[in-house]
Design an enzyme around this catalytic site. Structure first.
Site, mmCIF file in Angstrom:
data_model
loop_
_atom_site.group_PDB
_atom_site.id
_atom_site.type_symbol
_atom_site.label_atom_id
_atom_site.label_comp_id
_atom_site.label_asym_id
_atom_site.label_seq_id
_atom_site.Cartn_x
_atom_site.Cartn_y
_atom_site.Cartn_z
ATOM 1 N N ILE A 180 0.824 -1.209 0.000
ATOM 2 C CA ILE A 180 0.000 0.000 0.000
ATOM 3 C C ILE A 180 0.857 1.258 0.000
ATOM 4 O O ILE A 180 0.509 2.265 -0.617
ATOM 5 C CB ILE A 180 -0.948 0.013 1.224
ATOM 6 C CG1 ILE A 180 -1.867 -1.215 1.181
ATOM 7 C CG2 ILE A 180 -1.773 1.285 1.257
ATOM 8 C CD1 ILE A 180 -2.772 -1.276 -0.021
ATOM 9 N N ASP A 204 -4.572 -6.811 13.662
ATOM 10 C CA ASP A 204 -3.348 -7.465 13.171
ATOM 11 C C ASP A 204 -2.211 -7.313 14.184
ATOM 12 O O ASP A 204 -1.168 -6.728 13.886
ATOM 13 C CB ASP A 204 -2.956 -6.858 11.817
ATOM 14 C CG ASP A 204 -1.927 -7.705 11.077
ATOM 15 O OD1 ASP A 204 -1.825 -8.903 11.376
ATOM 16 O OD2 ASP A 204 -1.238 -7.168 10.194
#
Length: 565
Positions: A146, A298
């Site tokens: 990203i 995460d």
């Protein structure tokens, strides 16, 4: 959020065809030609498929199918890497050997140039990095699919990190998502074994997740909300953010100089209390889940740092999970009924946290739950691992064609991950024991008088609104019945393949008409003896016959290839 349109309507545009061909080349390269054939993709990209080499390389053919799928995702880039990481948490959709392999997926994306960084700064800030910061390191600390991260120093002397979005990543992801949506529709149409899992819904869930992850302003808001949750807790540190220097494509936050929580040797050398850190990390994650319903989705070792004083610091807030009060209560009911050995309540609890895609055999489900509970009920608490129990629940769900609600998937993944990290620091960590107080609090919380009164007043208000609106709704329906304005809509399924077949037939008929016209026209030219000539034969007529011959041969090959004479 990314808008996923029907690929059938726009799938023949250049940008989609070019990318689709690239995806198919990679699938053929790694030996997935059988999947392409089963999906009937040739109906959409017939001419392009003929030009692709279907034979995988010899060294690739020796690899297992899960290994080859991981390599496919890695070669296809950011969108597919992220998809593979999502699928690695979906045992209801893919087999266990694929889960283990996809869990190895890493962002192996090279960094983009400093010139591109400067271009993004000019578009977002109207200035160069050197004008915004006292110092800006042109070499990135890390690069991912990203974006990438650079160290910098503000004019006030504060050390920060600047997360810069990868150029054109939004356009790349948008095209890939539309193609994935099309492939998911083909899977639902042609692959009977995945129809109950609704691949299209997984793609749309994936699109929502990526939309939030790619917008750095959302991550900034996540960090701010996370800081508010723990503003009075001195056992955790959340990085400061700088909204005035951030945007959708830039994120500026405090530089964290800590030790990774998995670096046991360095932590021990710095005098850290490992059992305390394991307990603190687990309690912090459970507080996020069961108290706030907003949690770091995460929490792997690379996203948790340890600061002096045994302070836990979370970083990277792109993936966050959200749970409603009802979701938390339903999950608590499921776990506590499993611990109590109550099959009936456990069955009802499992159905509350899952999505059903058809008729469920509840007796068989209760029996399987009973067998699973027998594996754990009589074992000492210290031998139980939450991650193993959660994995068994996911496997059970998969066998019964159920699917866990997306938010609960992320929660279960977060709990299993933090338990794995905690066991590295303290092999005696008992996550289930630490979770009990949080679950009991949720269980007792629903019995609080103010909670009961709020729910009663909300229910009463809903019924009152219903009674107020009902006469008007009934009158409106009556008027529409009298005027004949009520319409019934029918959804036709399974006609897409018929449309494709008709499209192919009409194309072949048109092709044959053009072919016949070429033959007749060329014959007339030859008979008319129109110059120029070659060996006494008019060249224009001869060229027409050659073109007609090639077209006829191509049409014949197409018919034979599809097995339709």
């Amino acid at each position: 959020m990314f808008s996923i349109r029907k690929l059938g309507a726009i799938g023949r545009t250049y940008r989609h065809l070019n990318r689709y061909h690239r995806i198919l080349r990679v699938l053929f390269k790694y030996g997935f030609d059988d999947l392409v054939d089963r999906l009937h993709i040739d109906q959409y990209l017939e001419s392009g498929l003929r030009m692709i080499n279907r034979k995988p390389r010899e060294q690739i053919a020796r690899l297992s199918r899960p290994e080859r799928l991981r390599l496919v995702f890695e070669e296809l880039g950011p969108t597919f890497i992220k998809l593979g990481q999502l699928l690695s948490t979906r045992p209801d959709f893919i087999p266990a050997d694929y889960l283990d392999e996809l869990a190895k997926l890493q962002d192996k994306i090279p960094p983009f140039s400093y010139e591109e960084v400067c271009t993004i700064f000019a578009e977002e800030m109207g200035k160069s990095p050197e004008q915004v910061y006292r110092y800006f390191d042109s070499t990135p600390l890390a690069a991912a699919s990203i974006g990438q991260v650079h160290r910098a120093v503000l004019h006030g002397g504060e050390e920060v990190v600047v997360k810069v979005q990868r150029p054109q990543i939004e356009n790349i992801i948008a095209v890939d998502l539309e193609i994935l949506a099309h492939i998911a529709e083909l899977m639902e149409q042609y692959l009977e074994e995945v129809q109950g899992h609704r691949p299209s819904s997984i793609v749309h869930e994936f699109a929502r997740s990526l939309s939030r992850e790619i917008d750095f302003s959302i991550e900034l808001t996540n960090i701010q909300r996370f800081r508010l949750q723990f503003e009075h807790n001195d056992t955790v540190h959340i990085p400061l953010v700088y909204p005035q220097l951030s945007s959708e494509r830039l994120l500026v936050m405090e530089y964290i100089d800590g030790i990774k929580c998995s670096d046991v040797g360095k932590l021990t050398a710095n005098g850290a209390d490992l059992p305390l850190l394991a307990e603190r990390g687990a309690v912090l994650v459970m507080e996020q889940i069961f108290v706030h319903g907003f949690f770091h989705a995460d929490p792997h070792p690379g996203n948790i740092f340890i600061l002096p004083g045994n302070v836990v610091c979370f970083i990277d807030f792109g993936q966050m999970g959200r749970l409603s009060i009802k979701d938390r209560e339903d999950f608590t009911d499921l776990v506590l009924s499993l611990v109590a050995g109550d099959e009936r309540k456990a069955t009802r609890g499992l159905l509350n946290v899952t999505l059903q895609h058809g008729e469920i055999d509840q007796a068989l489900l209760a029996g399987d739950l009973g067998d699973m509970m027998d594996m754990y009920l009589y074992r000492p608490l210290g031998e139980l691992e939450a991650g193993k129990i959660l994995q068994d629940i996911l496997n059970l769900v998969s066998r019964h064609k159920l699917s866990i609600k997306p938010g609960l998937y992320l929660m279960m993944k977060a709990l299993a991950t933090v338990e794995g990290v905690g066991l590295v620091l303290d092999p005696h960590l008992q996550l289930i024991n630490l979770a009990k107080p949080f679950m009991r609090k949720i269980q007792y919380g629903r019995m609080q008088p103010d909670r009961i009164m709020n729910e009663m007043s909300h229910t009463a208000a809903s019924y009152l609104q219903l009674f107020k609106e009902m006469p008007e709704e009934v009158l409106a329906i009556s008027r529409q019945l009298r005027s004949g304005k009520i319409k019934m809509e029918f959804e036709h399924r399974g006609v897409q393949s018929l449309g494709v077949a008709l499209d192919r037939v009409s194309n072949r008929v048109s092709f044959a008409i053009v072919l016949a016209a070429l033959v007749i026209g060329s014959s007339l030219i030859v008979l008319s003896d129109i110059p120029p000539r070659w060996h006494g034969i008019p060249i224009i007529g001869l060229v027409g016959f050659v073109v007609a011959g090639v077209m006829g041969f191509w049409l014949l090959l197409s018919i034979i290839r599809h097995g339709k004479m």
